[in-house]
Design a protein around this motif. Structure first.
Motif, PDB file in Angstrom:
ATOM      1  N   PRO A  44       0.811  -1.225   0.000  1.00  0.00           N
ATOM      2  CA  PRO A  44       0.000   0.000   0.000  1.00  0.00           C
ATOM      3  C   PRO A  44       0.848   1.281   0.000  1.00  0.00           C
ATOM      4  O   PRO A  44       0.494   2.260  -0.661  1.00  0.00           O
ATOM      5  CB  PRO A  44      -0.822  -0.096   1.287  1.00  0.00           C
ATOM      6  N   LEU A  45       1.971   1.263   0.703  1.00  0.00           N
ATOM      7  CA  LEU A  45       2.838   2.438   0.695  1.00  0.00           C
ATOM      8  C   LEU A  45       3.420   2.688  -0.690  1.00  0.00           C
ATOM      9  O   LEU A  45       3.501   3.833  -1.135  1.00  0.00           O
ATOM     10  CB  LEU A  45       3.964   2.276   1.715  1.00  0.00           C
ATOM     11  N   ASN A  46       3.834   1.624  -1.369  1.00  0.00           N
ATOM     12  CA  ASN A  46       4.350   1.780  -2.730  1.00  0.00           C
ATOM     13  C   ASN A  46       3.291   2.354  -3.655  1.00  0.00           C
ATOM     14  O   ASN A  46       3.587   3.202  -4.501  1.00  0.00           O
ATOM     15  CB  ASN A  46       4.864   0.451  -3.273  1.00  0.00           C
ATOM     16  N   ALA A  47       2.054   1.898  -3.517  1.00  0.00           N
ATOM     17  CA  ALA A  47       0.968   2.420  -4.348  1.00  0.00           C
ATOM     18  C   ALA A  47       0.746   3.901  -4.063  1.00  0.00           C
ATOM     19  O   ALA A  47       0.608   4.716  -4.988  1.00  0.00           O
ATOM     20  CB  ALA A  47      -0.310   1.615  -4.105  1.00  0.00           C
ATOM     21  N   GLN A  48       0.718   4.277  -2.793  1.00  0.00           N
ATOM     22  CA  GLN A  48       0.509   5.677  -2.425  1.00  0.00           C
ATOM     23  C   GLN A  48       1.684   6.547  -2.883  1.00  0.00           C
ATOM     24  O   GLN A  48       1.486   7.678  -3.334  1.00  0.00           O
ATOM     25  CB  GLN A  48       0.310   5.813  -0.914  1.00  0.00           C
ATOM     26  N   ILE A  49       2.898   6.033  -2.773  1.00  0.00           N
ATOM     27  CA  ILE A  49       4.073   6.782  -3.222  1.00  0.00           C
ATOM     28  C   ILE A  49       4.020   6.982  -4.733  1.00  0.00           C
ATOM     29  O   ILE A  49       4.374   8.047  -5.245  1.00  0.00           O
ATOM     30  CB  ILE A  49       5.370   6.073  -2.788  1.00  0.00           C
ATOM     31  N   SER A  50       3.568   5.982  -5.461  1.00  0.00           N
ATOM     32  CA  SER A  50       3.436   6.101  -6.909  1.00  0.00           C
ATOM     33  C   SER A  50       2.414   7.171  -7.275  1.00  0.00           C
ATOM     34  O   SER A  50       2.657   7.996  -8.166  1.00  0.00           O
ATOM     35  CB  SER A  50       3.027   4.751  -7.501  1.00  0.00           C
ATOM     36  N   ILE A  51       1.277   7.176  -6.586  1.00  0.00           N
ATOM     37  CA  ILE A  51       0.253   8.193  -6.836  1.00  0.00           C
ATOM     38  C   ILE A  51       0.804   9.580  -6.501  1.00  0.00           C
ATOM     39  O   ILE A  51       0.615  10.543  -7.262  1.00  0.00           O
ATOM     40  CB  ILE A  51      -1.021   7.883  -6.017  1.00  0.00           C
ATOM     41  N   LEU A  52       1.484   9.691  -5.373  1.00  0.00           N
ATOM     42  CA  LEU A  52       2.065  10.973  -4.962  1.00  0.00           C
ATOM     43  C   LEU A  52       3.098  11.446  -5.977  1.00  0.00           C
ATOM     44  O   LEU A  52       3.153  12.638  -6.313  1.00  0.00           O
ATOM     45  CB  LEU A  52       2.692  10.832  -3.580  1.00  0.00           C
ATOM     46  N   SER A  53       3.900  10.540  -6.483  1.00  0.00           N
ATOM     47  CA  SER A  53       4.913  10.897  -7.469  1.00  0.00           C
ATOM     48  C   SER A  53       4.269  11.435  -8.739  1.00  0.00           C
ATOM     49  O   SER A  53       4.732  12.439  -9.296  1.00  0.00           O
ATOM     50  CB  SER A  53       5.769   9.681  -7.790  1.00  0.00           C
ATOM     51  N   SER A  54       3.206  10.801  -9.201  1.00  0.00           N
ATOM     52  CA  SER A  54       2.530  11.294 -10.411  1.00  0.00           C
ATOM     53  C   SER A  54       1.896  12.658 -10.157  1.00  0.00           C
ATOM     54  O   SER A  54       1.913  13.529 -11.030  1.00  0.00           O
ATOM     55  CB  SER A  54       1.483  10.287 -10.893  1.00  0.00           C
ATOM     56  N   LYS A  55       1.347  12.881  -8.966  1.00  0.00           N
ATOM     57  CA  LYS A  55       0.767  14.188  -8.650  1.00  0.00           C
ATOM     58  C   LYS A  55       1.852  15.263  -8.575  1.00  0.00           C
ATOM     59  O   LYS A  55       1.633  16.400  -9.007  1.00  0.00           O
ATOM     60  CB  LYS A  55      -0.015  14.120  -7.341  1.00  0.00           C
ATOM     61  N   ILE A  56       3.000  14.918  -8.035  1.00  0.00           N
ATOM     62  CA  ILE A  56       4.105  15.880  -7.973  1.00  0.00           C
ATOM     63  C   ILE A  56       4.585  16.218  -9.378  1.00  0.00           C
ATOM     64  O   ILE A  56       4.880  17.377  -9.685  1.00  0.00           O
ATOM     65  CB  ILE A  56       5.250  15.342  -7.090  1.00  0.00           C
ATOM     66  N   ASP A  57       4.663  15.226 -10.264  1.00  0.00           N
ATOM     67  CA  ASP A  57       5.045  15.484 -11.650  1.00  0.00           C
ATOM     68  C   ASP A  57       4.049  16.420 -12.323  1.00  0.00           C
ATOM     69  O   ASP A  57       4.441  17.353 -13.040  1.00  0.00           O
ATOM     70  CB  ASP A  57       5.154  14.174 -12.434  1.00  0.00           C
ATOM     71  N   ALA A  58       2.753  16.180 -12.113  1.00  0.00           N
ATOM     72  CA  ALA A  58       1.731  17.050 -12.694  1.00  0.00           C
ATOM     73  C   ALA A  58       1.842  18.463 -12.121  1.00  0.00           C
ATOM     74  O   ALA A  58       1.707  19.457 -12.847  1.00  0.00           O
ATOM     75  CB  ALA A  58       0.336  16.482 -12.431  1.00  0.00           C
TER      76      ALA A  58
END
Length: 121
Positions: A58-72
Motif C-alpha cells: 500500500p505504501l508503494n501504491a501511495q508513493i506512486s500516486i504521490l509521485s505522479s501528482k508531484i510530476d503534474a
C-alpha cells in the motif's frame, strides 16, 4: 550398542557436568535443530510476507500516486512560470515606455516654461 567411555562419565559426574553424546548440541539432536530452524524460517517468511502485503505494497501504491501528482504539479508550475515571465516582460516594457513618456513630458514642460519666460521678457 554404544561404547561409553566410563572415564569421561566419571569425570563429568565428579565435576558436576552433564555428559552428552557428540551428536547432541545443547541437548537437541541435529534433526531437532533442523526442525527448529525450519519452523523459524517459515515464521520469518510469513512475517515478511505479511509486512510486505499489509505495509509495503500500500505504501508503494501511495508513493506512486504521490509521485505522479508531484510530476503534474511541476508541469503546471512550469506553465505558470512561463506565463508569469511573459507578464513580467510585458510590465518591464510598459515601464520603459512610461519612463520615456515621462522624460518627454518633462522636456515639453521645460520647453513651455522657456517659451513663457521668453514672452514675458
Amino acid at each position: 550398542m554404544y561404547a561409553i567411555n566410563f572415564g569421561l562419565v566419571l569425570l563429568a559426574v565428579t565435576t558436576s557436568q552433564h555428559w552428552s553424546p557428540p551428536h547432541y548440541v545443547m541437548g537437541y539432536t541435529f534433526t531437532e535443530w533442523v526442525a527448529l530452524l525450519t519452523i523459524a524460517t517459515i515464521f520469518v517468511a510469513c512475517v515478511t510476507w505479511l509486512i510486505r502485503v499489509v505495509i509495503v505494497s500500500p505504501l508503494n501504491a501511495q508513493i506512486s500516486i504521490l509521485s505522479s501528482k508531484i510530476d503534474a504539479m511541476n508541469t503546471d508550475r512550469a506553465k505558470e512560470t512561463q506565463a508569469m515571465n511573459a507578464i513580467i516582460d510585458e510590465h518591464g516594457r510598459m515601464l520603459r515606455d512610461h519612463a520615456d513618456k515621462i522624460i518627454r513630458h518633462e522636456e515639453d514642460i521645460k520647453t513651455l516654461f522657456k517659451q513663457r519666460g521668453d514672452r514675458n521678457n
